[in-house]
Design a protein around this motif. Structure first.
Motif, short mmCIF file in Angstrom:
data_model
loop_
_atom_site.label_atom_id
_atom_site.label_comp_id
_atom_site.label_asym_id
_atom_site.label_seq_id
_atom_site.Cartn_x
_atom_site.Cartn_y
_atom_site.Cartn_z
N ILE A 196 19.22 82.85 -33.86
CA ILE A 196 19.82 84.06 -33.90
C ILE A 196 18.91 85.30 -34.21
CG2 ILE A 196 21.31 84.99 -35.68
CD1 ILE A 196 22.78 82.24 -36.28
N CYS A 197 17.97 85.08 -34.76
CA CYS A 197 16.99 86.23 -34.88
C CYS A 197 16.25 86.36 -33.61
CB CYS A 197 15.91 85.88 -36.19
SG CYS A 197 16.82 85.96 -37.71
N SER A 198 15.95 85.51 -33.03
CA SER A 198 15.17 85.75 -31.89
C SER A 198 15.81 86.26 -30.67
CB SER A 198 14.95 84.23 -31.09
OG SER A 198 13.81 83.78 -31.93
N ALA A 199 17.31 86.04 -30.64
CA ALA A 199 18.47 86.82 -29.75
C ALA A 199 18.48 88.20 -30.06
CB ALA A 199 19.75 86.35 -29.78
N ASN B 119 36.79 80.52 -40.30
CA ASN B 119 37.46 78.98 -40.04
C ASN B 119 36.20 78.10 -40.17
OD1 ASN B 119 40.31 79.94 -40.05
ND2 ASN B 119 39.98 80.56 -37.85
N CYS B 120 35.24 78.31 -39.82
CA CYS B 120 34.18 77.27 -39.15
C CYS B 120 33.31 77.11 -40.80
CB CYS B 120 33.22 77.57 -38.21
SG CYS B 120 32.36 79.08 -38.50
N ALA B 121 33.63 78.19 -41.78
CA ALA B 121 32.92 77.88 -42.97
C ALA B 121 33.86 77.43 -44.22
CB ALA B 121 32.18 79.15 -43.18
N GLN B 122 35.09 76.99 -43.83
CA GLN B 122 35.91 76.81 -44.89
C GLN B 122 35.83 75.49 -45.42
OE1 GLN B 122 40.13 78.12 -44.55
NE2 GLN B 122 39.56 79.93 -43.60
N VAL C 207 35.06 79.52 -48.88
CA VAL C 207 34.24 79.78 -47.89
C VAL C 207 32.76 79.21 -48.36
CG1 VAL C 207 32.86 81.51 -46.59
CG2 VAL C 207 35.24 81.79 -46.99
N ALA C 208 31.98 78.36 -47.45
CA ALA C 208 31.04 77.54 -48.00
C ALA C 208 29.74 78.30 -47.28
CB ALA C 208 30.80 76.18 -47.63
N ASP C 209 28.45 78.01 -47.54
CA ASP C 209 27.32 78.58 -47.36
C ASP C 209 26.83 77.21 -46.33
OD1 ASP C 209 24.75 79.70 -46.51
OD2 ASP C 209 23.93 79.53 -48.72
N VAL C 210 27.72 77.49 -45.17
CA VAL C 210 27.29 76.54 -44.03
C VAL C 210 26.06 76.99 -43.20
CG1 VAL C 210 29.72 75.86 -43.87
CG2 VAL C 210 28.75 77.58 -42.47
N THR C 211 25.49 75.63 -42.69
CA THR C 211 24.30 76.00 -41.86
C THR C 211 24.83 76.58 -40.50
OG1 THR C 211 24.40 73.50 -40.96
CG2 THR C 211 23.22 73.69 -42.72
N GLU C 212 23.77 77.12 -39.79
CA GLU C 212 24.08 77.88 -38.74
C GLU C 212 24.67 76.93 -37.33
OE1 GLU C 212 21.55 80.15 -41.20
OE2 GLU C 212 21.53 78.09 -40.42
N GLY C 213 24.04 75.70 -37.39
CA GLY C 213 24.81 74.58 -36.79
C GLY C 213 26.25 74.60 -36.63
N LEU C 214 26.87 74.87 -37.66
CA LEU C 214 28.20 74.91 -37.93
C LEU C 214 29.27 76.19 -37.38
CD1 LEU C 214 28.49 72.75 -41.13
CD2 LEU C 214 29.00 71.95 -38.93
N PHE C 215 28.23 77.03 -37.27
CA PHE C 215 28.97 78.47 -36.88
C PHE C 215 29.79 78.42 -35.41
CE2 PHE C 215 25.75 81.67 -39.00
CZ PHE C 215 26.17 81.13 -40.31
#
Length: 195
Positions: free
Chosen positions: A7-10, A51-54, A115-123
């Motif tokens: 994400i940061c590289s992009a 939705n992806c972080a619920q 809403v959870a603090d999910v890892t970026e792989g779940l975004f």
């Protein structure tokens, strides 16, 4: 699958800089990403019920009850960022109070949607794009030293109704069916009258 580094590289590439391989690689841009990304991620995740972080859990009460007013208190999940729903029924819900990182209620079992603090792989793709654009905005001045670029990116990101964040929220919100408010206490108090 997205990572915080991808994400940061992009974002860095969009600013005309080189990508990073790791937050700990020792370069100034990696250090900037390591400092800015965690706070930006938490801010964006709290901004909307993505939705992806619920997550859904049933909380059990702590052994010690609150000092007064409520019968039970519940610890929030370790990855909790924002409460969406307390109780099983969306329209009625449970009476509760958030206080000091705990929920107070008068029931001994408490369903929670949050809403959870999910890892970026779940975004999902929209959330990855939002994070890339947010990091582009956050890194704009440190990388380019241009306040006008930072300001234009901020405007494009936050513009009401048509900005990057608003569009992503709209798309995310349209993935679920509309809420049924027929059983709402606000509707029933009207005596079933129609609009």
């Amino acid at each position: 699958m997205a990572t915080k580094e991808s994400i940061c590289s992009a974002a860095l590439l969009l600013l005309g800089d080189k990508p990073i391989a790791s937050f700990t690689e020792g370069t100034p841009r990696a250090q900037m990403c390591a400092n800015l990304y965690p706070l930006s991620k938490l801010d964006i995740l709290r901004e909307h019920p993505w939705n992806c972080a619920q997550r859904r859990v049933i909380l059990a009460p702590l052994t010690a009850p609150p000092a007064f007013d409520w019968k039970f208190q519940f610890a929030m999940p370790g990855d909790w960022l924002r409460t969406i729903q307390v109780g099983q029924n969306w329209t009625a819900g449970e009476d509760y109070l958030m206080e000091g990182g705990r929920l107070m209620a008068n029931t001994n079992v408490l369903p929670l949607v949050y809403v959870a603090d999910v890892t970026e792989g779940l975004f999902d793709a929209q959330l990855v794009n939002v994070m890339v654009k947010r990091m582009e905005m956050d890194l704009a001045y440190p990388i380019t030293k241009s306040t006008s670029l930072k300001d234009s990116l901020r405007q494009a990101f936050y513009m009401k109704g048509v900005g990057i964040l608003a569009k992503a929220k709209t798309i995310d919100g349209q993935e679920n069916p509309p809420q049924d408010w027929n059983d709402s206490p606000f509707i029933s108090v009207r005596g079933g009258s129609s609009w």
